[in-house]
Design an enzyme around this catalytic site. Structure first.
Site, PDB file in Angstrom:
ATOM      1  CG  HIS A 277      10.488 -87.251-101.631  1.00  0.00           C
ATOM      2  ND1 HIS A 277      11.272 -86.337-100.993  1.00  0.00           N
ATOM      3  CD2 HIS A 277      11.098 -87.503-102.810  1.00  0.00           C
ATOM      4  CE1 HIS A 277      12.326 -86.058-101.751  1.00  0.00           C
ATOM      5  NE2 HIS A 277      12.246 -86.745-102.865  1.00  0.00           N
ATOM      6  CD  GLU A 323      13.612 -90.146-102.153  1.00  0.00           C
ATOM      7  OE1 GLU A 323      14.114 -90.706-103.119  1.00  0.00           O
ATOM      8  OE2 GLU A 323      14.142 -89.141-101.626  1.00  0.00           O
ATOM      9  CD  GLU A 324      15.874 -86.585-100.434  1.00  0.00           C
ATOM     10  OE1 GLU A 324      16.784 -87.392-100.668  1.00  0.00           O
ATOM     11  OE2 GLU A 324      15.456 -85.775-101.278  1.00  0.00           O
ATOM     12  CG  ASP A 349      12.034 -87.742-106.248  1.00  0.00           C
ATOM     13  OD1 ASP A 349      12.384 -86.547-106.174  1.00  0.00           O
ATOM     14  OD2 ASP A 349      12.520 -88.634-105.536  1.00  0.00           O
TER      15      ASP A 349
END
Ligand SMILES: [Zn+2]
Length: 459
Positions: A277, A323-324, A349
Site C-alpha cells: 500500500h 490501507e491505513e 506489508d
C-alpha cells in the site's frame, strides 16, 4: 433429476474443478525453476535500485497520508517511472479516500503540577470542543480494570497504560478504547502508543466508533507519559489534564491505485497481481509500512524484464491506496477488476526483516505442488518455509471473490512495531540487504506461480 439438468450440473462442476496437468508436482517445480530462480536471486541481490527508489519516494514526498497532496504526487511520480521502465498498461485508477485531518493536538497536565504531555489524535477521532476538555484522569491497565472501575470513569479522561504483549493485543486499545471508555461514561480516552518500546515516541493508527455509542475524542500518548500518569495515580494522586485536539473528517477526496503490467507470454489475460500500500501515517515517511511493499513488487517486474524472463501469465505491480484508514484501494480494485481473471494476489506489508515464510491461501493441491518452492526459498533464508495462510488487508477484497492470496512474512514481529506508524519509519531503518532478500523471495514465489502450466486454470 432430468438428464438435461444433470448435464448442466456436471458441466458446472467441471468448470469449477481445477484442471491439473499430469506430472506437475513439487519435484517438477524444483527441477524446472531452481536454475531460473538462482538467476533471479543473483540479479536482485546485486542491485541497489529498489532501496534507492524506496528512499527517493520517502525522502521526496515525505509521509503519504490519505487525503494529502504528497500522496497523490508520489503516485503520479510512480506512474511516470513505470512508463519510463517500459511497462504496459500503466494506470492511475481513481479511488475516493477518507479525508481525516489531524489538526493540532495538545495535552497539558494541570494538577498536581503543570507539564506537557505529547498527544497524537488517532485516525477517525472527533476533535474536542473548542477550548478543549479539562478533566480528571482515570488510569487503567486494561479493559477488565476499566469494567471493574467503571463507577469512577464518569466524566473522566480514561488513560490505558497497557502492558505490551503483542500488536494484536495492544491495538485493541487503539481501536476500541474510545467505545469502551464512552460506555463507562468517560469524556475522552488516551492510550499508550501501540509499540513495544517507548523512547518518548508517538505512534498513530486508526480507531473505531460504534453507531450506538457516544463518540468521544481518542488519542495516543507515549509509553513514558502513560506510565507517569499511572505512577501518580498509584500514589493516591488524581492527575488532571486539559486535552485539545482539532482533528476532523472532511468529505472524501480523490486518490489513486497505481499499477503496471509485465505482459504474460502465453496467458496475458491471466493476472498475478503483487504489491503493497502506497499510503502511510503522517509520521515518518512510511518506509517499512509500506513503501517497501510497493517498491518490492515493482522491482520484481523490473528485474524480470531486465533479464528477459517473461512468465506465461501477466504480472502486475500494484500500489494499493488507503490501507491505513479505509481500505478503499483494495475495495475499489476488487470492484473494478472483478471480471478480470486473477490467478493470484500477493501482498507484502509485514516490514523489511529477514524473510521467514511465504503464506498461501488457496487450492490444497496447488499448495502441495508449490511446496517445490520451499528448497529454493531456503537458499534465500534457511528458515524459510511455504505455509498455509496468506493474505493482507489490500488483497482481502480480491480473496473474498475467490482469488488465491499469498504474502511474505518476516522475522520482525516485535522490532517492526518500533517503527510502524511512528516517526522512525524512515528509509535508514530499512536494511538494503534484507530488503533485497525479501524482494528475491517475492520474485521467486510469484514468478514461478505466474509461469506454471495450465493447472491453475479453473475454466
Ligand atoms: Zn501497512
Amino acid at each position: 433429476m432430468k438428464k438435461k439438468s444433470f448435464i448442466l450440473l456436471f458441466s458446472i462442476m467441471i468448470m469449477q474443478i481445477p484442471v491439473y496437468s499430469a506430472g506437475i508436482d513439487s519435484a517438477y517445480i524444483y527441477n524446472t525453476y531452481a536454475q531460473t530462480a538462482k538467476k533471479i536471486f543473483d540479479r536482485i541481490m546485486s542491485d541497489s535500485s529498489a532501496w534507492d527508489r524506496m528512499a527517493l519516494m520517502c525522502d521526496t514526498y515525505g509521509h503519504r497520508f490519505s487525503g494529502s497532496s504528497a500522496l497523490n504526487k508520489s503516485l503520479e511520480w510512480a506512474a511516470q517511472e513505470m512508463k519510463k521502465d517500459g511497462f504496459a498498461n500503466v494506470t492511475l485508477e481513481e479511488v475516493m479516500v477518507p479525508n481525516w485531518k489531524r489538526g493540532i493536538g495538545t495535552c497539558s497536565l494541570i494538577s498536581p503540577r503543570e507539564r506537557e504531555i505529547k498527544v497524537s489524535a488517532l485516525g477517525r477521532s472527533i476533535g474536542t470542543p473548542p477550548g478543549g476538555i479539562e478533566a480528571d484522569v482515570l488510569v487503567v491497565k486494561n479493559f477488565e480494570e476499566l469494567t471493574a472501575k467503571s463507577a469512577q470513569a464518569k466524566g473522566k479522561i480514561v488513560v490505558y497504560a497497557i502492558d505490551w504483549d503483542n500488536y494484536g493485543q495492544a491495538v485493541q486499545y487503539r481501536w476500541a478504547g474510545a467505545v469502551k471508555a464512552a460506555q463507562a461514561g468517560a469524556v475522552a480516552s488516551l492510550t499508550r502508543s501501540s509499540s513495544p518500546i517507548g523512547f518518548d515516541m508517538l505512534h498513530s493508527g486508526v480507531m473505531n466508533y460504534e453507531d450506538t455509542v457516544r463518540k468521544i475524542p481518542h488519542g495516543a500518548i507515549t509509553l513514558e507519559d502513560a506510565l507517569f500518569l499511572k505512577r501518580l495515580q498509584d500514589r493516591g494522586i488524581t492527575p488532571r489534564i486539559r486535552l485539545n485536539m482539532t482533528c476532523e473528517t472532511k468529505p472524501d477526496t480523490l486518490s489513486y491505485n497505481v499499477y503496471c503490467d509485465l505482459k504474460g507470454s502465453e496467458k496475458p489475460e491471466d493476472i498475478v497481481a503483487l504489491g503493497g500500500h502506497s499510503d502511510c501515517w503522517d509520521y515518518g515517511s512510511g518506509a517499512h509500512d509500506d513503501a517497501s511493499g510497493c517498491i518490492a513488487g515493482w522491482q520484481v517486474l523490473k528485474v524480470l524484464k531486465e533479464i528477459g524472463i517473461t512468465p506465461r501469465r501477466t504480472m502486475r505491480s500494484v500500489f494499493w491506496v488507503n490501507e491505513e484508514n479505509g481500505t478503499r484501494g483494495g475495495q475499489t480494485y476488487a470492484e473494478k477488476h472483478k471480471n478480470e481473471k486473477h490467478s493470484l494476489v500477493f501482498e507484502f506489508d509485514s516490514g523489511v526483516f529477514e524473510p521467514t515464510a511465504i503464506g498461501y491461501t488457496g487450492d490444497e493441491h496447488i499448495f502441495e505442488i508449490l511446496k517445490g518452492i520451499e528448497p529454493i526459498l531456503k537458499q534465500i533464508a534457511p528458515e524459510m518455509v511455504l505455509r498455509k495462510g496468506g493474505g493482507g488487508v489490500d488483497i482481502g477484497p480480491m480473496m473474498k471473490l475467490g482469488v488465491p492470496g499469498m504474502s511474505l512474512s518476516t522475522w520482525g514481529k516485535n522490532e517492526y512495531f518500533w517503527f510502524h506508524h511512528g516517526p522512525a519509519d524512515t528509509p535508514d531503518h530499512v536494511d538494503p540487504m534484507l530488503f533485497n532478500k525479501c524482494i528475491a523471495a517475492i520474485a521467486i514465489a510469484t514468478y514461478i506461480y505466474a509461469d506454471l502450466p495450465d493447472f491453475l486454470s479453473t475454466k
